[in-house]
Design a protein around this motif. Structure first.
Motif, PDB file in Angstrom:
ATOM      1  N   PHE A  59      94.814  34.710  11.844  1.00 50.16           N
ATOM      2  CA  PHE A  59      95.333  35.400  10.685  1.00 50.16           C
ATOM      3  C   PHE A  59      96.600  34.196  10.640  1.00 50.16           C
ATOM      4  O   PHE A  59      96.707  33.639  11.674  1.00 50.16           O
ATOM      5  CB  PHE A  59      95.638  36.500  11.026  1.00 50.16           C
ATOM      6  N   GLU A  72      89.696  43.798  11.013  1.00 51.53           N
ATOM      7  CA  GLU A  72      89.446  42.428  11.967  1.00 51.53           C
ATOM      8  C   GLU A  72      88.259  42.512  13.044  1.00 51.53           C
ATOM      9  O   GLU A  72      86.819  42.263  13.173  1.00 51.53           O
ATOM     10  CB  GLU A  72      89.910  41.773  11.801  1.00 51.53           C
ATOM     11  N   LEU A  94      96.810  35.788  16.192  1.00 55.60           N
ATOM     12  CA  LEU A  94      97.854  36.090  15.113  1.00 55.60           C
ATOM     13  C   LEU A  94      98.056  34.405  15.207  1.00 55.60           C
ATOM     14  O   LEU A  94      98.833  34.196  15.876  1.00 55.60           O
ATOM     15  CB  LEU A  94      98.356  36.510  15.094  1.00 55.60           C
ATOM     16  N   LEU A 135      95.045  43.524  11.157  1.00 55.28           N
ATOM     17  CA  LEU A 135      94.372  42.935  12.442  1.00 55.28           C
ATOM     18  C   LEU A 135      93.530  43.925  13.281  1.00 55.28           C
ATOM     19  O   LEU A 135      92.323  42.940  13.483  1.00 55.28           O
ATOM     20  CB  LEU A 135      95.254  42.463  13.318  1.00 55.28           C
ATOM     21  N   ALA A 138      99.900  34.643   9.178  1.00 55.15           N
ATOM     22  CA  ALA A 138     100.909  36.118   8.629  1.00 55.15           C
ATOM     23  C   ALA A 138     102.384  35.312   8.018  1.00 55.15           C
ATOM     24  O   ALA A 138     102.390  33.791   8.220  1.00 55.15           O
ATOM     25  CB  ALA A 138     101.128  37.109   9.579  1.00 55.15           C
ATOM     26  N   THR A 150      92.570  41.510   3.325  1.00 54.78           N
ATOM     27  CA  THR A 150      93.460  40.378   3.331  1.00 54.78           C
ATOM     28  C   THR A 150      92.076  39.281   2.759  1.00 54.78           C
ATOM     29  O   THR A 150      91.332  39.392   1.845  1.00 54.78           O
ATOM     30  CB  THR A 150      92.682  39.899   5.409  1.00 54.78           C
ATOM     31  N   PRO A 176      96.995  38.239   5.957  1.00 54.65           N
ATOM     32  CA  PRO A 176      97.219  39.535   5.665  1.00 54.65           C
ATOM     33  C   PRO A 176      97.866  39.737   3.971  1.00 54.65           C
ATOM     34  O   PRO A 176      98.644  38.318   4.333  1.00 54.65           O
ATOM     35  CB  PRO A 176      97.406  39.373   6.789  1.00 54.65           C
TER      36      PRO A 176
END
Length: 203
Positions: A145, A188, A99, A185, A147, A161, A201
């Motif tokens: 990701f 994925e 993340l 998350l 975010a 996504t 995302p």
């Protein structure tokens, strides 16, 4: 599936644990202070001490299928904690969903001009470390990701996504609920492949 969650005691990490258990997975909660974390579902949850700033003490993850990292730069963390986390997971050699943050590194302008200004104002000192941690994760084959601003709120029925290269730059600063982010998350983690690059995302 056996899912390890790094930063499981944090706000996003806690939601990841809840949703992973709801989906029927076994969870390995990786936390700095195990004594502060309760076992939500005995028999399907294991808590392991994982201090990313002490690489020699980082737990073996050979028994998990995937790691989802929800660590950030917390209050009291000195410089380098996020990079240390990325290095620890890279060394573990397990498939990782990492993340990161929209507006850092290669996505510095992808959230729009207003969002970029907000990021520089409130996260400026941490942007370089976030970018370096992303690079380490990507080089190790992780899916990263980026975010946008995370808020409280319900799970979005339109969640999805998109690859960073396909993101249309928004006019207003983008946001995503914590529940929606955690769900994407885990999606994925369940269905994605290692090395999917940078995903954004939305929801």
């Amino acid at each position: 599936m056996r899912v390890a969650i790094l930063g499981a005691s944090g706000r996003t990490g806690g939601v990841l644990v809840e949703q992973a258990l709801e989906r029927g997975h076994e969870v390995v909660a990786l936390v700095r202070t195990p004594a502060r974390v309760a076992v939500p579902v005995p028999g399907r949850t294991e808590i392991r001490k994982a201090d990313v700033t002490v690489p020699r003490g980082f737990p073996d993850l050979a028994d998990v299928d995937v790691v989802v990292s929800a660590i950030g730069i917390g209050k009291g963390d000195g410089p380098g904690a996020l990079v240390a986390g990325a290095k620890a997971l890279a060394a573990a050699g397990v498939r990782t969903v990492w993340l990161g943050a929209l507006g850092s590194g290669v996505s510095s302008r992808s959230g729009g001009l207003i969002y970029a200004g907000v990021m520089r104002l409130f996260v400026g000192a941490e942007l370089a470390e976030k970018a370096e941690a992303d690079r380490i994760a990507l080089d190790a084959g992780a899916t990263v990701f980026h975010a946008p601003d995370v808020t409280d709120g319900p799970l979005s029925p339109t969640r999805r996504t998109v690859p960073l290269a396909e993101l249309r730059r928004p006019l207003l600063p983008p946001r995503i609920s914590r529940a929606t982010l955690a769900s994407l998350l885990l999606d994925e983690a369940e269905t994605g492949r290692a090395g999917s690059g940078i995903l954004v995302p939305l929801g």
